[in-house]
Each structure stands twice: as structure tokens, then as C-alpha cells.
Design an enzyme around this catalytic site. Sequence first.
Site, short mmCIF file in Angstrom:
data_model
loop_
_atom_site.label_atom_id
_atom_site.label_comp_id
_atom_site.label_asym_id
_atom_site.label_seq_id
_atom_site.Cartn_x
_atom_site.Cartn_y
_atom_site.Cartn_z
N GLY A 98 34.74 24.20 -44.00
CA GLY A 98 34.71 23.97 -45.44
C GLY A 98 35.20 22.60 -45.87
O GLY A 98 35.83 22.48 -46.92
N ARG A 141 18.74 40.50 -44.36
CA ARG A 141 19.00 39.27 -45.11
C ARG A 141 19.14 39.52 -46.61
O ARG A 141 20.08 39.05 -47.26
CB ARG A 141 17.88 38.26 -44.84
N ILE A 161 19.90 31.24 -43.80
CA ILE A 161 18.66 31.07 -44.54
C ILE A 161 18.59 32.17 -45.58
O ILE A 161 18.74 33.35 -45.26
CB ILE A 161 17.45 31.11 -43.60
N LEU A 162 18.39 31.80 -46.82
CA LEU A 162 18.46 32.75 -47.93
C LEU A 162 17.10 33.38 -48.21
O LEU A 162 16.05 32.75 -48.01
CB LEU A 162 18.97 32.04 -49.18
N ASN A 201 22.46 22.37 -52.45
CA ASN A 201 22.82 22.28 -51.03
C ASN A 201 22.93 20.82 -50.64
O ASN A 201 22.38 19.94 -51.31
CB ASN A 201 21.75 22.98 -50.17
N HIS A 214 22.32 18.33 -47.23
CA HIS A 214 21.65 18.31 -45.93
C HIS A 214 21.93 16.98 -45.25
O HIS A 214 21.83 15.92 -45.89
CB HIS A 214 20.15 18.50 -46.12
N ALA A 266 30.74 10.43 -45.66
CA ALA A 266 29.86 10.05 -46.77
C ALA A 266 29.51 11.25 -47.64
O ALA A 266 29.44 11.15 -48.88
CB ALA A 266 28.59 9.40 -46.22
#
Length: 329
Positions: free
Chosen positions: A24, A76, A103-104, A118, A120, A184
Amino acid sequence: MADTAPEHPGPPKARVAIFISGTGTNMAALLYASRLPGAAYEVVLVASNQPAATGLALAQSEGIATFSQPHKGMDRAAHDQVMEAAAIRARADYIILAGYMRILSDEFVRRWHGRMLNIHPSLLPKYRGLDTYQRAIDAGDETAGATVHLVSTELDAGEILGQIAVTVQPGDSADSLARRIRIAEHQLYPQIVARYVARQYDAGWLLAQIRRMALQMPETEERESHGAPAWRTGGKSGKYFAHFADRHHGVPHVALLVKTGGQDELGALIDNDPDAFFRPAYYGASGWVGIILNRPGLDWDQVTYWLQRSWQSAAPKRLSRLFAAASEF
């Protein structure tokens, strides 16, 4: 003693739930940024699919509510529903994915369309999916980086909200590049989240939405009126049907001014919903109403309705009849 104008409180903070699966670190960056003066959001929940995730312990130590539900043994969609329920109980306005390694389901993503972000670790649209650091090195890229985007049903393909570039150094390994990109990310993510959740109070963003909607009306043109953007039906005999007001005449509102049926309707709108409507200076005498745009829970369908209705009242009959007929289909 001179009178002073009343102080108007700033916009309310957006409530965000952060989903994590591990340490986290991006969650921590988001959390600590939320405690800076003038922050646009507050963290109301940190949730995980891994009960042992170390990020949960950090959140708990900082007094943030936490939730966990292992995904093992659940399909899921069912797991998504449990996680979503926790966010709803926390009254979250947005869900922020920060190292959430799931994966939602499409249904979950659709329910939170425009309200789930999100980050990435690549400069999208390059290198969707996994192994992004090594793929950038193998391709001989001079720069890698990170991208904040809206979550869509297609993996890593949602609208890009912001990016940050990181130079690929000679001799970089995937691990060494990942360490710098992670630093970053911690700078980028809080800034983009804050900007995105505050956009509904930003006059420039609100003007862009109104401009797009107004110019969708047939034969409409934008013309400045009294120093502010306004829209009218085209041609020499065109009439104004909408004005954009950014805190004009001392009011704290960013507003859309549109025509009503007259003083009775104007007064009824304001009496029934004073948090949404007001009587604008100068225009109110002619039956125009102000729709407050910079407020929580703005109903864009309501804005669309009044914009279209105001246009119909100003448009030539040949256009308004065609528009009314088209609206029936």
C-alpha cells in the site's frame, strides 16, 4: 464599522475508498496527501482482498477504517459485490485502486463508471498488463513511467487522466526501474486524484461541459454576452438561450442561466429547491433562472433538460418542431 461579506465555505471533500492488495505505498501517498491543507478528498476506507496486507495495518495505525475479504473460493462478481458494499457503507464517492491485484467484473466497473481510478506502471497505451518494466527495457525505450486512468471494462484502456515519465538508465533492471517509477507514482497519483475529484467545482471544467452540451443544439453558436460565454440560435435573428456565469454579481455560484416560463415558475423552482436554483441579478427580472453547477450531487440530466427547453423557447419554430419530433424516437 464597515460590513464584511460573509465567508463561503469551500467545496466539500470527496470521500474516497482505496483498494489494495499488498504494502500500500501508493495508498500511503494518497492518505498523507489528503491531510495537507486544502486537500480535495479524504480517505474514508482502505479495503483489501488480502487480510494480511501490510497496507491495512498502516491504515489502521493512521485511524482509517479498514475492511478485508479474501477472494479465494468466491467467484469474481460475488467478491466484487462484497468489496463494493464496504465502499458504499463508508459512503465513498470514488474508489481508488492502488496495487489492487484483481481483474474486476464488467458489472462492477460499469456501476462505478467515471468514479473508479487506477494507476498503471507504464506510459499507456504502451504495455498494458504485466511485466511493464522489463518490456520497456527490452524495447529499448528511453523513458518509462506511470499513468493514472479511469477504470474501464477493457484492461488498462480507460481515459488517461495524467502521466509521469521516468528515464530508463543504462544498465537498468526491472527492479531498479520499478523502484524509481514507484517514487514517481507517489507524486503523480495524489495530484491527479485531487484534480479529478475537484473538477465538478472547477469553473473551467464546468464551462467545457456546458459548451459541449449547448453546441449540440441545432444551429447554435457561442457569442460573448456581458463579458461571459453565452449561446444563441444562429442567424441574424438568433436569440440567446443560455449564459454561463462564474460567480457574477458577488454570488458564490458557478451557474447556467436559462429561460423559464415566467416569474411564477421561476419562484416555484427557487422555493422548491433553493440549493439548486437562484434568481440571477438582471436576468431574473426577465424570468431567467440560475442553475447552480458547483455543488455536490449535480444532476446533469436536469441541466440537459433545462438547456434543451431554453433552446426550444428561443429557436425558430421550424427547428423546435424538428427537435421535438426527434426527441420522441
